[in-house]
Design a protein around this motif. Structure first.
Motif, PDB file in Angstrom:
ATOM      1  N   GLU A   1       0.999  -1.273   0.076  1.00  0.00           N
ATOM      2  CA  GLU A   1       0.054  -0.064  -0.081  1.00  0.00           C
ATOM      3  C   GLU A   1       0.994   1.317   0.042  1.00  0.00           C
ATOM      4  N   ASN A   2       1.941   1.226   0.289  1.00  0.00           N
ATOM      5  CA  ASN A   2       2.782   2.318   0.826  1.00  0.00           C
ATOM      6  C   ASN A   2       3.763   2.757  -0.431  1.00  0.00           C
ATOM      7  N   VAL A   3       3.930   1.827  -1.140  1.00  0.00           N
ATOM      8  CA  VAL A   3       5.149   1.875  -2.349  1.00  0.00           C
ATOM      9  C   VAL A   3       4.389   2.213  -3.646  1.00  0.00           C
ATOM     10  N   HIS A   4       4.867   3.219  -4.199  1.00  0.00           N
ATOM     11  CA  HIS A   4       4.245   3.256  -5.503  1.00  0.00           C
ATOM     12  C   HIS A   4       5.356   3.860  -6.448  1.00  0.00           C
ATOM     13  N   VAL A   5       5.645   2.809  -7.341  1.00  0.00           N
ATOM     14  CA  VAL A   5       6.838   3.048  -8.441  1.00  0.00           C
ATOM     15  C   VAL A   5       6.105   3.672  -9.752  1.00  0.00           C
ATOM     16  N   VAL A   6       6.961   4.777  -9.889  1.00  0.00           N
ATOM     17  CA  VAL A   6       6.474   5.917 -10.692  1.00  0.00           C
ATOM     18  C   VAL A   6       7.303   5.785 -11.929  1.00  0.00           C
ATOM     19  N   SER A   7       6.877   6.387 -12.999  1.00  0.00           N
ATOM     20  CA  SER A   7       7.604   6.601 -14.166  1.00  0.00           C
ATOM     21  C   SER A   7       8.350   7.844 -14.644  1.00  0.00           C
ATOM     22  N   SER A   8       8.649   8.818 -13.686  1.00  0.00           N
ATOM     23  CA  SER A   8       9.094   9.723 -13.881  1.00  0.00           C
ATOM     24  C   SER A   8       9.724  10.389 -12.460  1.00  0.00           C
ATOM     25  N   LYS A   9      10.633  11.169 -12.756  1.00  0.00           N
ATOM     26  CA  LYS A   9      11.232  11.902 -11.375  1.00  0.00           C
ATOM     27  C   LYS A   9      10.129  12.907 -10.944  1.00  0.00           C
ATOM     28  N   GLN A  10       9.393  13.539 -11.871  1.00  0.00           N
ATOM     29  CA  GLN A  10       8.692  14.452 -11.816  1.00  0.00           C
ATOM     30  C   GLN A  10       7.208  13.964 -10.836  1.00  0.00           C
ATOM     31  N   ALA A  11       6.793  12.850 -11.402  1.00  0.00           N
ATOM     32  CA  ALA A  11       5.662  11.857 -10.708  1.00  0.00           C
ATOM     33  C   ALA A  11       6.017  11.714  -9.532  1.00  0.00           C
TER      34      ALA A  11
END
Ligand code: UDX
Ligand code: ADP
Length: 464
Positions: free
Chosen positions: A393-403
């Motif tokens: 629940e607490n880990v979100h792998v995102v696709s940009s440094k801005q995101a």
């Protein structure tokens, strides 16, 4: 035509064999591995490892004198020279757990070589091994029932990930240890196709094996030493980068490997020092073991100190706060996460109930979750329900440094990827919670400019 077989298509075997094939058109190179999906990837356009310049070299040689397959026995049977490049992780069970190298894969390889060989073969240890492993390999090979004979050489790999191709093209040295002058000469002749003969060193087997462990222990020790000084700099308002630059001008010390950081990672440093420690203990050299173990303790301290500092700075709580993690690989220009400092920083932040937005340009969502699950599991490999929920629940792998930074209370730079330095920080600042904290675990950003923009900047070993 000389035929080489390399067992193990990993970070060491893959690039090394690609370079040999590239530089030696008269040598047939066959890389084998038991892992079908890894071999499929080596045969595709998306190689299983990211390494600058590797794809080009593989493309040029694959289909000519370089091939990847799972035909281990055939590869062994056909070859004159067999490289063993399988993994030798630290043992997690039984005698020597947490210290000694797990030689299971090496032994399996040696047995397979003994079974599948005919005639005379040169067997080359490429994997990093504890001293005197060659002895064990030799004894297993001697049991071959096919009348095959063997020479065993040690040829440790000194390439660093991220610069593997440069390191292979122009190595500081190639080290070959062995007993038979003819076997040594055969391997010298392979490297002499592109490496200056003066840089090819030959030693006895044990010196070669021990040199690899010692080189990595010395390098890691430099990082731990400068990291130790970074803590003192923070207490005294000295600047660790200035100290490193000042001492690095001393030609006896030299400027390299003095970059203070959140801690060293990678598959080699910790494993090799633990090996050295185990070896010293085995020979009753407790003081020597303690001396080298301190390098690892210092590294663990640095990683923990970084996380503690983050929590303390953010008003002693990161619970429910969104934090951007920039970088998960153990260094830039690789997708390798083994022993990456980011794993331990993220684990400790999760246990403080933080919400993590993780971005790395080359590391997959699956790999990040795998590493966190492993780091949060107990000694029996079990993950408790609280930690499982934190990862889910607490880990979100995102696709940009801005995101990753959007809506976050802080950014923590844990890998020194070039793209982080080249960010549009003014826009990023606007998208964050205020005060916007920036923790530079690699000292790669322009701290004064960021401070002027409004960030509260914290770096390693210096006050901003
Ligand atoms: C290392 C050795 O350099 C190589 O010769 C050996 O064959 C394998 O182990 P590698 O682990 O790939 O190579 O990378 P390296 O460049 O040595 O970096 C190791 C770790 O130390 C990384 O996490 C890196 O970020 C860190 N480091 C390195 C620092 O924190 N500061 C430095 O000044 C140098
Ligand atoms: P390194 O960084 O030392 O190259 P990796 O883990 O990247 O380590 O690669 C080691 C490779 O060796 C893996 O792809 C693994 O599947 C392979 N391997 C391990 N044991 C054997 C074996 N007995 N036969 C063939 N390949 C093996």
């Amino acid at each position: 035509m000389t035929k080489i077989c390399c067992i193990g298509a990993g970070y060491v075997g893959g690039p090394t064999m690609a370079m040999i094939a590239h530089k030696c058109p008269n040598i047939d190179v066959h890389v084998v591995d038991i892992n079908q999906s890894r071999i499929d990837a080596w045969n595709s356009d998306v190689l299983p490892i990211y390494e600058p310049g590797l794809q080009e070299i593989v493309n040029a040689a694959r289909g000519h004198n370089l091939r990847f397959s799972t035909q281990v026995d055939q590869g062994i049977h056909d070859a004159d020279i067999i490289f063993i490049s399988v993994n030798t992780p630290t043992k997690t069970f039984g005698v020597g757990a947490g210290r000694a190298a797990n030689l299971e894969f090496i032994e399996k390889c040696a047995r397979r070589i003994a079974e599948s060989s005919k005639g005379h073969k040169i067997v080359v240890e490429k994997s990093t091994l504890p001293v005197r492993t060659a002895e064990a390999v030799k004894r297993i090979l001697a049991e071959s029932t096919n009348g095959a004979t063997f020479d065993v050489l040690s040829n440790p790999e000194f390439l660093a990930e991220g610069t593997a191709i440069e390191d292979l093209l122009e190595p500081d040295r190639v080290l070959i240890g062995g007993e038979s002058p003819a076997a040594i000469q055969t391997l010298v002749d392979v490297y002499a196709n592109w490496v200056d003969r003066k840089r090819i060193l030959t030693t006895n087997l044990w010196s070669s094996e021990l040199s690899k462990l010692t080189a990595n222990a010395f390098l890691a020790q430099r990082v731990s030493s400068i990291n130790a000084i970074s803590a003192l700099c923070e207490a005294t308002e000295a600047n660790v980068d200035e100290v490193a630059a000042a001492i690095g001008t001393d030609s006896r010390i030299g400027p390299k490997f003095l970059k203070a950081s959140v801690g060293f990672g990678g598959s080699c440093f910790q494993k090799d020092i633990l090996n050295l420690v185990y070896l010293c203990e085995h020979f009753g050299l407790q003081e020597i073991a303690d001396y080298w173990e301190q390098v690892i303790k210092m590294n663990d301290h640095q990683k923990a100190r970084f996380t503690r500092n983050m929590v303390k700075t953010m008003f002693n709580t990161v619970s429910s706060k969104r934090l951007a993690i920039w970088g998960f690989a153990f260094k830039k220009d690789t997708n390798d996460t083994r022993e990456s400092a980011a794993i331990y920083v993220c684990r400790d932040l999760l246990r403080e109930n933080a919400v993590l937005n993780i971005y790395d340009p080359k590391v997959s969502d699956e790999q990040i979750r795998h590493d966190l699950r492993e780091a949060m599991s107990n000694d029996s490999g079990e993950l408790n329900s609280v930690d499982r929920r934190l990862i889910e629940e607490n880990v979100h792998v995102v696709s940009s440094k801005q995101a990753a930074a959007s809506g976050a209370h802080a950014i923590a730079v844990l890998t020194e990827w070039d793209e982080f330095r080249e960010s549009d920080f003014a826009t990023i600042y606007k998208s964050m919670q205020k005060p916007a904290f920036l923790f530079d675990g690699r000292n790669v950003l322009d701290h004064q400019a960021l401070k002027a923009m409004g960030f509260e900047v914290h770096a390693i070993g210096k006050k901003i």
